[in-house]
Design a protein around this motif. Structure first.
Motif, PDB file in Angstrom:
ATOM      1  N   ARG A 203      13.137  -1.342 -61.469  1.00 33.29           N
ATOM      2  CA  ARG A 203      13.487  -2.707 -61.862  1.00 33.29           C
ATOM      3  C   ARG A 203      12.289  -3.382 -62.516  1.00 33.29           C
ATOM      4  O   ARG A 203      11.161  -3.267 -62.048  1.00 33.29           O
ATOM      5  N   GLU A 204      12.574  -4.116 -63.572  1.00 39.21           N
ATOM      6  CA  GLU A 204      11.507  -4.769 -64.320  1.00 39.21           C
ATOM      7  C   GLU A 204      10.794  -5.812 -63.468  1.00 39.21           C
ATOM      8  O   GLU A 204       9.579  -5.943 -63.507  1.00 39.21           O
ATOM      9  N   LYS A 205      11.559  -6.568 -62.685  1.00 42.01           N
ATOM     10  CA  LYS A 205      10.968  -7.646 -61.885  1.00 42.01           C
ATOM     11  C   LYS A 205      11.444  -7.495 -60.450  1.00 42.01           C
ATOM     12  O   LYS A 205      12.630  -7.651 -60.163  1.00 42.01           O
ATOM     13  N   THR A 206      10.519  -7.178 -59.563  1.00 39.71           N
ATOM     14  CA  THR A 206      10.902  -6.923 -58.175  1.00 39.71           C
ATOM     15  C   THR A 206      10.239  -7.879 -57.185  1.00 39.71           C
ATOM     16  O   THR A 206      10.325  -7.678 -55.982  1.00 39.71           O
ATOM     17  N   HIS A 207       9.574  -8.912 -57.686  1.00 35.24           N
ATOM     18  CA  HIS A 207       8.951  -9.853 -56.756  1.00 35.24           C
ATOM     19  C   HIS A 207      10.016 -10.522 -55.892  1.00 35.24           C
ATOM     20  O   HIS A 207       9.836 -10.694 -54.688  1.00 35.24           O
ATOM     21  N   PHE A 208      11.117 -10.906 -56.503  1.00 33.24           N
ATOM     22  CA  PHE A 208      12.261 -11.429 -55.757  1.00 33.24           C
ATOM     23  C   PHE A 208      13.353 -10.362 -55.792  1.00 33.24           C
ATOM     24  O   PHE A 208      14.083 -10.246 -56.773  1.00 33.24           O
ATOM     25  N   ILE A 209      13.443  -9.572 -54.744  1.00 35.20           N
ATOM     26  CA  ILE A 209      14.394  -8.462 -54.737  1.00 35.20           C
ATOM     27  C   ILE A 209      15.754  -8.948 -54.247  1.00 35.20           C
ATOM     28  O   ILE A 209      15.862  -9.551 -53.179  1.00 35.20           O
ATOM     29  N   ARG A 210      16.766  -8.705 -55.037  1.00 30.65           N
ATOM     30  CA  ARG A 210      18.140  -8.962 -54.633  1.00 30.65           C
ATOM     31  C   ARG A 210      18.860  -7.617 -54.588  1.00 30.65           C
ATOM     32  O   ARG A 210      18.951  -6.926 -55.605  1.00 30.65           O
ATOM     33  N   VAL A 211      19.339  -7.248 -53.430  1.00 29.70           N
ATOM     34  CA  VAL A 211      20.034  -5.972 -53.269  1.00 29.70           C
ATOM     35  C   VAL A 211      21.513  -6.259 -53.074  1.00 29.70           C
ATOM     36  O   VAL A 211      21.905  -6.929 -52.112  1.00 29.70           O
ATOM     37  N   ASP A 212      22.334  -5.782 -53.997  1.00 33.06           N
ATOM     38  CA  ASP A 212      23.779  -5.966 -53.875  1.00 33.06           C
ATOM     39  C   ASP A 212      24.319  -5.143 -52.710  1.00 33.06           C
ATOM     40  O   ASP A 212      23.706  -4.155 -52.281  1.00 33.06           O
ATOM     41  N   GLU A 213      25.481  -5.547 -52.222  1.00 32.46           N
ATOM     42  CA  GLU A 213      26.036  -4.911 -51.024  1.00 32.46           C
ATOM     43  C   GLU A 213      26.181  -3.399 -51.181  1.00 32.46           C
ATOM     44  O   GLU A 213      25.827  -2.636 -50.278  1.00 32.46           O
ATOM     45  N   HIS A 214      26.670  -2.957 -52.336  1.00 33.95           N
ATOM     46  CA  HIS A 214      26.881  -1.519 -52.523  1.00 33.95           C
ATOM     47  C   HIS A 214      25.566  -0.750 -52.643  1.00 33.95           C
ATOM     48  O   HIS A 214      25.532   0.474 -52.469  1.00 33.95           O
ATOM     49  N   GLU A 215      24.472  -1.477 -52.939  1.00 36.52           N
ATOM     50  CA  GLU A 215      23.179  -0.811 -53.112  1.00 36.52           C
ATOM     51  C   GLU A 215      22.495  -0.489 -51.784  1.00 36.52           C
ATOM     52  O   GLU A 215      21.595   0.358 -51.736  1.00 36.52           O
ATOM     53  N   TRP A 216      22.906  -1.159 -50.713  1.00 37.20           N
ATOM     54  CA  TRP A 216      22.257  -0.908 -49.422  1.00 37.20           C
ATOM     55  C   TRP A 216      22.401   0.551 -48.999  1.00 37.20           C
ATOM     56  O   TRP A 216      21.438   1.178 -48.542  1.00 37.20           O
ATOM     57  N   ASP A 217      23.603   1.090 -49.134  1.00 35.75           N
ATOM     58  CA  ASP A 217      23.825   2.480 -48.733  1.00 35.75           C
ATOM     59  C   ASP A 217      22.988   3.436 -49.577  1.00 35.75           C
ATOM     60  O   ASP A 217      22.451   4.433 -49.065  1.00 35.75           O
ATOM     61  N   ILE A 218      22.869   3.139 -50.865  1.00 33.98           N
ATOM     62  CA  ILE A 218      22.054   3.979 -51.746  1.00 33.98           C
ATOM     63  C   ILE A 218      20.589   3.928 -51.307  1.00 33.98           C
ATOM     64  O   ILE A 218      19.916   4.961 -51.208  1.00 33.98           O
ATOM     65  N   ALA A 219      20.109   2.719 -51.032  1.00 30.48           N
ATOM     66  CA  ALA A 219      18.709   2.557 -50.624  1.00 30.48           C
ATOM     67  C   ALA A 219      18.429   3.291 -49.317  1.00 30.48           C
ATOM     68  O   ALA A 219      17.429   4.011 -49.193  1.00 30.48           O
ATOM     69  N   LEU A 220      19.303   3.118 -48.336  1.00 31.51           N
ATOM     70  CA  LEU A 220      19.101   3.777 -47.044  1.00 31.51           C
ATOM     71  C   LEU A 220      19.155   5.292 -47.184  1.00 31.51           C
ATOM     72  O   LEU A 220      18.387   6.020 -46.542  1.00 31.51           O
ATOM     73  N   SER A 221      20.041   5.777 -48.041  1.00 26.69           N
ATOM     74  CA  SER A 221      20.135   7.216 -48.273  1.00 26.69           C
ATOM     75  C   SER A 221      18.851   7.745 -48.903  1.00 26.69           C
ATOM     76  O   SER A 221      18.322   8.789 -48.502  1.00 26.69           O
ATOM     77  N   ASN A 222      18.325   7.014 -49.891  1.00 27.29           N
ATOM     78  CA  ASN A 222      17.060   7.412 -50.525  1.00 27.29           C
ATOM     79  C   ASN A 222      15.944   7.505 -49.500  1.00 27.29           C
ATOM     80  O   ASN A 222      15.167   8.471 -49.471  1.00 27.29           O
ATOM     81  N   LEU A 223      15.845   6.495 -48.652  1.00 30.07           N
ATOM     82  CA  LEU A 223      14.761   6.453 -47.676  1.00 30.07           C
ATOM     83  C   LEU A 223      14.926   7.536 -46.614  1.00 30.07           C
ATOM     84  O   LEU A 223      13.944   8.150 -46.183  1.00 30.07           O
ATOM     85  N   ASP A 224      16.172   7.782 -46.186  1.00 29.19           N
ATOM     86  CA  ASP A 224      16.417   8.827 -45.191  1.00 29.19           C
ATOM     87  C   ASP A 224      16.049  10.204 -45.735  1.00 29.19           C
ATOM     88  O   ASP A 224      15.516  11.057 -45.022  1.00 29.19           O
ATOM     89  N   GLU A 225      16.311  10.410 -46.992  1.00 34.09           N
ATOM     90  CA  GLU A 225      16.006  11.702 -47.601  1.00 34.09           C
ATOM     91  C   GLU A 225      14.529  11.847 -47.937  1.00 34.09           C
ATOM     92  O   GLU A 225      14.038  12.954 -48.161  1.00 34.09           O
ATOM     93  N   GLY A 226      13.834  10.716 -47.991  1.00 30.20           N
ATOM     94  CA  GLY A 226      12.418  10.761 -48.332  1.00 30.20           C
ATOM     95  C   GLY A 226      12.167  11.088 -49.780  1.00 30.20           C
ATOM     96  O   GLY A 226      11.092  11.559 -50.156  1.00 30.20           O
ATOM     97  N   LYS A 227      13.162  10.807 -50.625  1.00 30.03           N
ATOM     98  CA  LYS A 227      13.009  11.086 -52.048  1.00 30.03           C
ATOM     99  C   LYS A 227      13.907  10.149 -52.826  1.00 30.03           C
ATOM    100  O   LYS A 227      14.819   9.527 -52.281  1.00 30.03           O
ATOM    101  N   THR A 228      13.638  10.028 -54.135  1.00 31.61           N
ATOM    102  CA  THR A 228      14.468   9.207 -55.000  1.00 31.61           C
ATOM    103  C   THR A 228      15.489  10.082 -55.695  1.00 31.61           C
ATOM    104  O   THR A 228      15.305  11.287 -55.853  1.00 31.61           O
ATOM    105  N   VAL A 229      16.603   9.465 -56.102  1.00 29.90           N
ATOM    106  CA  VAL A 229      17.649  10.205 -56.815  1.00 29.90           C
ATOM    107  C   VAL A 229      18.032   9.453 -58.074  1.00 29.90           C
ATOM    108  O   VAL A 229      17.717   8.290 -58.221  1.00 29.90           O
TER     109      VAL A 229
END
Length: 229
Positions: A203-229
């Protein structure tokens, strides 16, 4: 760090001063790991009457040493604390986490100069260089490079590391504590906001992070896997 979970105000403890008050939730996680606050209390984060407000408040939270958020004051408070500890012949360290945006503040550089003058070898500053602040890229709001040369010129033992590399951080903290010079120490940490979550990293600007509802599962999955997709 030396501390007693059952006694957060133990006189011989090391101190951690969070200058960046809005980073409080990360410190709450550390306080939970340290056994100072219970895990289930995190459910109250940011709610009315919670001991865990969104911006750190020393009057509310055990283990929160200072009330941060008024940026540019943390290092000065740390310098004063280090002077006081020196006069008590204490061997405790003070750690101060500040942001690259706080390098815009004259009070930060006044504190840096004072720490060197008083040879505060019990002070370890950590600067989060993520190049993001509310008004844009920190380096464009007010240039801070060459940051290593500047801190060295102020008389600090200076290291620069990848702040997202835990092994590099541990090595830097060890080197800072073991350094024999009568001078303050600073660890400059180059970090990427949202590290480990692909859509946040890009993301170009992440100082104020807004995470949409559907993005939470993606974020948690990324962190659980310890890698980005």
């Amino acid at each position: 760090m030396s501390y007693k979970p059952e006694d957060p105000e133990w006189e011989l403890r090391d101190r951690f001063y969070l200058s960046i008050g809005h980073y409080a939730i990360a410190l709450y996680a550390a306080l939970i790991e340290a056994g100072i606050i219970p895990l289930d209390e995190l459910e109250t984060y940011g709610s009315d009457d919670s001991r865990l407000p969104m911006s750190g408040m020393a009057t509310y939270t055990p283990g929160m040493e200072i009330t941060g958020g008024s940026l540019g004051h943390g290092l000065g408070i740390a310098v004063g604390a280090c002077l006081g500890l020196k006069r008590k012949n204490s061997r405790s360290f003070v750690y101060n986490l500040l942001s690259d945006g706080e390098l815009n503040e004259g009070s930060t550089w006044e504190a840096a100069m004072s720490a060197s003058h008083w040879k505060l070898d019990n002070l370890i500053a950590i600067i989060d260089v993520n190049n993001q602040q509310a008004d844009g890229h920190a380096s464009e709001v007010l240039a801070f490079e060459p940051i290593v040369d500047r801190w060295q010129a102020f008389g600090w033992f200076t290291q620069r590391v990848d702040g997202n590399d835990l092994n590099a951080l541990v090595a830097a903290f060890d080197a800072a504590r073991q350094h024999q010079g009568a001078q303050p120490r600073v660890i400059i940490c180059d970090t990427k906001m949202g590290k480990g979550v692909a859509f946040l990293e890009t993301r170009e600007k992440t100082h104020f992070i807004r995470v949409d509802e559907h993005e939470w599962d993606i974020a948690l999955s990324n962190l659980d896997e310890g890698k980005t997709v």
